[in-house]
Structure formats: C-alpha cells, structure tokens
Design a protein around this motif. Structure first.
Motif, PDB file in Angstrom:
ATOM      1  N   GLU A  27       0.861  -1.280   0.090  1.00 55.65           N
ATOM      2  CA  GLU A  27       0.018  -0.092   0.034  1.00 55.65           C
ATOM      3  C   GLU A  27       0.831   1.234  -0.114  1.00 55.65           C
ATOM      4  O   GLU A  27       0.265   2.306  -0.493  1.00 55.65           O
ATOM      5  N   THR A  31      -0.993   2.302  -5.868  1.00 58.00           N
ATOM      6  CA  THR A  31      -2.370   2.651  -5.597  1.00 58.00           C
ATOM      7  C   THR A  31      -3.358   1.734  -5.902  1.00 58.00           C
ATOM      8  O   THR A  31      -2.874   0.612  -6.249  1.00 58.00           O
ATOM      9  N   LEU A  32      -4.619   2.123  -5.524  1.00 53.76           N
ATOM     10  CA  LEU A  32      -5.832   0.923  -5.591  1.00 53.76           C
ATOM     11  C   LEU A  32      -5.886   0.256  -6.745  1.00 53.76           C
ATOM     12  O   LEU A  32      -5.851  -0.853  -6.863  1.00 53.76           O
ATOM     13  N   ASP A  33      -5.538   0.774  -8.087  1.00 49.46           N
ATOM     14  CA  ASP A  33      -5.738   0.044  -9.300  1.00 49.46           C
ATOM     15  C   ASP A  33      -4.549  -0.944  -9.675  1.00 49.46           C
ATOM     16  O   ASP A  33      -4.903  -2.187  -9.615  1.00 49.46           O
ATOM     17  N   GLU A 111       2.564   7.900 -10.834  1.00 51.15           N
ATOM     18  CA  GLU A 111       2.050   9.136 -10.418  1.00 51.15           C
ATOM     19  C   GLU A 111       2.640   9.803  -9.057  1.00 51.15           C
ATOM     20  O   GLU A 111       3.101   9.204  -8.129  1.00 51.15           O
ATOM     21  N   TRP A 113       2.455  11.634  -5.894  1.00 49.53           N
ATOM     22  CA  TRP A 113       1.535  11.826  -4.796  1.00 49.53           C
ATOM     23  C   TRP A 113       2.231  12.772  -3.704  1.00 49.53           C
ATOM     24  O   TRP A 113       3.553  13.015  -3.871  1.00 49.53           O
ATOM     25  N   MET A 118       3.881   6.883  -6.660  1.00 46.74           N
ATOM     26  CA  MET A 118       3.197   5.607  -6.303  1.00 46.74           C
ATOM     27  C   MET A 118       2.762   4.810  -7.880  1.00 46.74           C
ATOM     28  O   MET A 118       2.927   5.787  -8.957  1.00 46.74           O
ATOM     29  N   THR A 120       0.828   3.262 -10.407  1.00 44.32           N
ATOM     30  CA  THR A 120      -0.677   3.269 -10.612  1.00 44.32           C
ATOM     31  C   THR A 120      -1.212   2.140 -11.494  1.00 44.32           C
ATOM     32  O   THR A 120      -2.549   1.715 -11.428  1.00 44.32           O
TER      33      THR A 120
END
Length: 130
Positions: A27, A31-33, A111, A113, A118, A120
C-alpha cells in the motif's frame, strides 16, 4: 519513481512467495488500481494452491514523462530465468508455458503523490523480448 517501483516489486515478490499480502508494504508503493491487480493475482494463487519461488529480475527505465501531469511511464525488462511457480499441494514446480519468453518488456505507470511516487498501473502482458 524508479525507487518506488523497485520497492513495490520487492514487496510484490514477498507477497507472491506466500500468496498473501499480509506483512508487506504494498500500500505504500501502489495505488488502488495497481494494488487491485496484485490482489487478484494473489487470490488466483491461493485458489490454485500456488506460490512463486525464486525471483524476477528487473531492469526498469523511465521511458516517458509528462512534466505537467507528472505521470511517467516505465519500461522494465522482466527476467523470469530464476522464477518458478510452485504447487503447494502437489509439491512440484509448474513449468512456464513453452511460449513464455524468459525476458520481455513490461510497462508500468506511476504518479507523483504528496508523499512520493506511487505505481498506478502494471501491464504484465509481455511486450517485445529484451
């Protein structure tokens, strides 16, 4: 950004070695994707009773950078020569498909942040041989 990708790859290797992300810091780097892609892989591995042994070699390079959007693209020469999928139930190595090249180009997006770079998106579909 290369450091974030290398750190994410190291955490990913830890997770794939036990088919579980617990105890990793994924984490922090994905990222979430991108994390969703890894979690899907881990779920498939758990369902199949497999883990990854050995390692995946990496040689990432920044290939595109939009300084206004701060979204670079990385290419990574992935080396599977020390990689093996291990069936924990049958206690045996599952060979790679014959058509699987041992070295291929993979693309990764990152990307900027507030706390750093991070990852992506990861495109694990092998590109040209490297």
């Amino acid at each position: 950004m290369l450091a974030a990708y290398r750190s994410m790859s190291a955490e990913q290797a830890k997770a794939y070695g036990k088919a579980d992300a617990k105890g990793t810091q994924l984490e922090k780097y994905a990222t979430l994707d991108a994390l969703g892609q890894i979690r899907n892989d881990l779920a498939r591995m758990r369902a199949a009773g497999t883990v990854v042994r050995g390692g995946i070699g990496h040689d990432p390079k920044v290939t595109a950078l939009d300084t206004t959007a701060k979204t670079p693209t990385l290419t990574d020469c992935v080396d599977l020569s020390s990689y093996e999928t291990y069936d924990t139930k049958a206690k045996e190595v599952i060979p790679l498909p014959m058509e699987q090249p041992l070295r291929y180009v993979m693309t990764v997006s990152a990307e900027k942040w507030p706390n750093g770079w991070m990852v992506t998106a990861i495109n694990p579909q092998g590109g040209p041989i490297c």
